[in-house]
Design a protein around this motif. Structure first.
Motif, PDB file in Angstrom:
ATOM      1  N   LEU A   1      -6.017   9.147   9.238  1.00 19.89           N
ATOM      2  CA  LEU A   1      -4.842   9.815   8.676  1.00 19.89           C
ATOM      3  C   LEU A   1      -3.671   8.852   8.542  1.00 19.89           C
ATOM      4  O   LEU A   1      -2.858   8.978   7.625  1.00 19.89           O
ATOM      5  CB  LEU A   1      -4.444  11.013   9.540  1.00 19.89           C
ATOM      6  CG  LEU A   1      -5.399  12.197   9.535  1.00 19.89           C
ATOM      7  CD1 LEU A   1      -4.923  13.256  10.514  1.00 19.89           C
ATOM      8  CD2 LEU A   1      -5.574  12.773   8.153  1.00 19.89           C
ATOM      9  N   ALA A   2      -3.585   7.879   9.423  1.00 21.50           N
ATOM     10  CA  ALA A   2      -2.500   6.896   9.351  1.00 21.50           C
ATOM     11  C   ALA A   2      -2.573   6.065   8.077  1.00 21.50           C
ATOM     12  O   ALA A   2      -1.572   5.484   7.657  1.00 21.50           O
ATOM     13  CB  ALA A   2      -2.527   5.991  10.577  1.00 21.50           C
ATOM     14  N   SER A   3      -3.759   6.039   7.407  1.00 19.49           N
ATOM     15  CA  SER A   3      -3.850   5.336   6.129  1.00 19.49           C
ATOM     16  C   SER A   3      -3.057   6.070   5.047  1.00 19.49           C
ATOM     17  O   SER A   3      -2.747   5.487   4.014  1.00 19.49           O
ATOM     18  CB  SER A   3      -5.312   5.151   5.692  1.00 19.49           C
ATOM     19  OG  SER A   3      -5.886   6.354   5.221  1.00 19.49           O
ATOM     20  N   TYR A   4      -2.734   7.330   5.289  1.00 19.12           N
ATOM     21  CA  TYR A   4      -1.893   8.107   4.379  1.00 19.12           C
ATOM     22  C   TYR A   4      -0.423   7.908   4.755  1.00 19.12           C
ATOM     23  O   TYR A   4       0.359   7.389   3.987  1.00 19.12           O
ATOM     24  CB  TYR A   4      -2.249   9.593   4.441  1.00 19.12           C
ATOM     25  CG  TYR A   4      -3.614   9.922   3.882  1.00 19.12           C
ATOM     26  CD1 TYR A   4      -3.745  10.413   2.597  1.00 19.12           C
ATOM     27  CD2 TYR A   4      -4.769   9.746   4.640  1.00 19.12           C
ATOM     28  CE1 TYR A   4      -4.991  10.733   2.069  1.00 19.12           C
ATOM     29  CE2 TYR A   4      -6.017  10.053   4.123  1.00 19.12           C
ATOM     30  CZ  TYR A   4      -6.123  10.536   2.836  1.00 19.12           C
ATOM     31  OH  TYR A   4      -7.358  10.842   2.332  1.00 19.12           O
ATOM     32  N   ASP A   5      -0.055   8.405   5.941  1.00 23.75           N
ATOM     33  CA  ASP A   5       1.281   8.193   6.489  1.00 23.75           C
ATOM     34  C   ASP A   5       1.284   8.681   7.935  1.00 23.75           C
ATOM     35  O   ASP A   5       0.372   9.402   8.342  1.00 23.75           O
ATOM     36  CB  ASP A   5       2.382   8.847   5.642  1.00 23.75           C
ATOM     37  CG  ASP A   5       2.360  10.361   5.601  1.00 23.75           C
ATOM     38  OD1 ASP A   5       2.310  10.996   6.678  1.00 23.75           O
ATOM     39  OD2 ASP A   5       2.422  10.922   4.501  1.00 23.75           O
ATOM     40  N   PRO A   6       2.299   8.306   8.717  1.00 26.32           N
ATOM     41  CA  PRO A   6       2.299   8.657  10.144  1.00 26.32           C
ATOM     42  C   PRO A   6       2.313  10.162  10.415  1.00 26.32           C
ATOM     43  O   PRO A   6       1.869  10.592  11.474  1.00 26.32           O
ATOM     44  CB  PRO A   6       3.581   8.007  10.678  1.00 26.32           C
ATOM     45  CG  PRO A   6       3.895   6.917   9.719  1.00 26.32           C
ATOM     46  CD  PRO A   6       3.395   7.395   8.378  1.00 26.32           C
ATOM     47  N   GLN A   7       2.828  10.963   9.489  1.00 18.25           N
ATOM     48  CA  GLN A   7       2.869  12.415   9.694  1.00 18.25           C
ATOM     49  C   GLN A   7       1.734  13.158   8.999  1.00 18.25           C
ATOM     50  O   GLN A   7       1.715  14.390   9.009  1.00 18.25           O
ATOM     51  CB  GLN A   7       4.206  12.987   9.223  1.00 18.25           C
ATOM     52  CG  GLN A   7       5.369  12.612  10.099  1.00 18.25           C
ATOM     53  CD  GLN A   7       6.223  11.524   9.471  1.00 18.25           C
ATOM     54  OE1 GLN A   7       5.984  11.094   8.352  1.00 18.25           O
ATOM     55  NE2 GLN A   7       7.199  11.060  10.205  1.00 18.25           N
ATOM     56  N   ALA A   8       0.794  12.442   8.399  1.00 18.57           N
ATOM     57  CA  ALA A   8      -0.322  13.117   7.727  1.00 18.57           C
ATOM     58  C   ALA A   8      -1.077  13.985   8.731  1.00 18.57           C
ATOM     59  O   ALA A   8      -1.160  13.676   9.923  1.00 18.57           O
ATOM     60  CB  ALA A   8      -1.257  12.091   7.098  1.00 18.57           C
ATOM     61  N   CYS A   9      -1.620  15.082   8.229  1.00 16.73           N
ATOM     62  CA  CYS A   9      -2.245  16.069   9.108  1.00 16.73           C
ATOM     63  C   CYS A   9      -3.497  16.635   8.436  1.00 16.73           C
ATOM     64  O   CYS A   9      -3.492  16.893   7.232  1.00 16.73           O
ATOM     65  CB  CYS A   9      -1.222  17.182   9.348  1.00 16.73           C
ATOM     66  SG  CYS A   9      -1.683  18.351  10.612  1.00 16.73           S
ATOM     67  N   LEU A  10      -4.549  16.822   9.218  1.00 14.11           N
ATOM     68  CA  LEU A  10      -5.750  17.469   8.721  1.00 14.11           C
ATOM     69  C   LEU A  10      -5.562  18.978   8.888  1.00 14.11           C
ATOM     70  O   LEU A  10      -5.304  19.458   9.993  1.00 14.11           O
ATOM     71  CB  LEU A  10      -6.982  16.988   9.482  1.00 14.11           C
ATOM     72  CG  LEU A  10      -8.307  17.483   8.919  1.00 14.11           C
ATOM     73  CD1 LEU A  10      -8.596  16.779   7.591  1.00 14.11           C
ATOM     74  CD2 LEU A  10      -9.443  17.215   9.889  1.00 14.11           C
TER      75      LEU A  10
END
Length: 171
Positions: free
Chosen positions: A156-165
C-alpha cells in the motif's frame, strides 16, 4: 449490457479506449502513474470488468476491475501476468469519472456494474485499494478497512502513506 441515461453510457471497454484511459488516469491521478500496459493487461485478463463511460459521445471515465484472491493488493503500476485462481473477491483496480461527469451518479453506476460482475463470477466481496484522496468517497459507498499484514502495508505504501485496503459485501 449497457447502463444508460440520456447523456451517458457505460459500455465494455475496447482496446481503442486505452489511450483515453491512460490520459484520463494521468490527469486525475498524477501522483499514481500507471503505464498503458497495466490497463491493457487488465482488459485482456478481465474484459467483463473493464468499462468505458461515454458522456455526450465523448470518453468520460472508466472502470478497471477483475477477480482476485486474498488481501494482498496488486502493487501500483505492476503487471499481474495472470489472475489468481480460484478467485475469492472482485477487485476494483480503478474507477475514474472525468470532472465534467462527477456528482451525477456515474461512479455508483460503475460500482453497480462491478457488483454485477462479482455476482456473475460467484464472488461475494468487492475489494479495492483507496488512496488518501478517495477514502471518504469509498466510505460513503459502504467500504470499510481490512485488517492487513505488514507485507500488505508495504505494498500500500507504493500508493501513498495513507492508502488503505477496503472491502464491502456484494449487495
Amino acid at each position: 449490457m449497457n447502463t444508460s441515461r440520456a447523456d451517458t453510457t457505460w459500455r465494455l471497454m475496447a482496446p481503442d479506449d486505452l489511450g483515453h484511459v491512460t490520459a484520463l488516469a494521468a490527469s486525475v491521478h498524477p501522483d499514481y502513474p500507471e503505464d498503458t500496459d497495466i490497463f491493457a493487461e487488465r482488459l485482456r485478463l478481465a474484459p467483463d470488468g473493464c468499462l468505458s463511460l461515454l458522456l455526450d459521445g465523448q470518453f468520460g471515465g472508466y472502470l478497471i476491475s477483475h477477480p482476485w484472491r486474498g488481501l494482498l493488493s496488486p502493487p501500483l503500476n505492476t503487471l499481474l501476468g495472470s489472475l489468481p485462481a480460484p478467485a475469492e473477491r472482485w477487485y476494483i483496480h480503478d474507477l475514474v469519472v472525468a470532472p465534467q461527469g462527477r456528482g451525477r451518479g456515474y461512479a455508483q453506476m460503475a460500482i453497480d456494474r462491478a457488483e454485477q460482475a462479482a455476482r456473475m463470477a460467484g464472488l461475494g466481496i468487492l475489494t479495492l485499494t483507496s488512496t488518501r484522496h478517495a477514502l471518504q468517497f469509498w466510505a460513503r459507498q459502504g467500504f470499510t478497512p481490512e485488517a492487513i499484514s505488514a507485507e500488505e502495508q508495504a505494498i500500500l505504501a507504493s500508493y501513498d502513506p495513507q492508502a488503505c485496503l477496503l472491502s464491502r459485501p456484494v449487495g
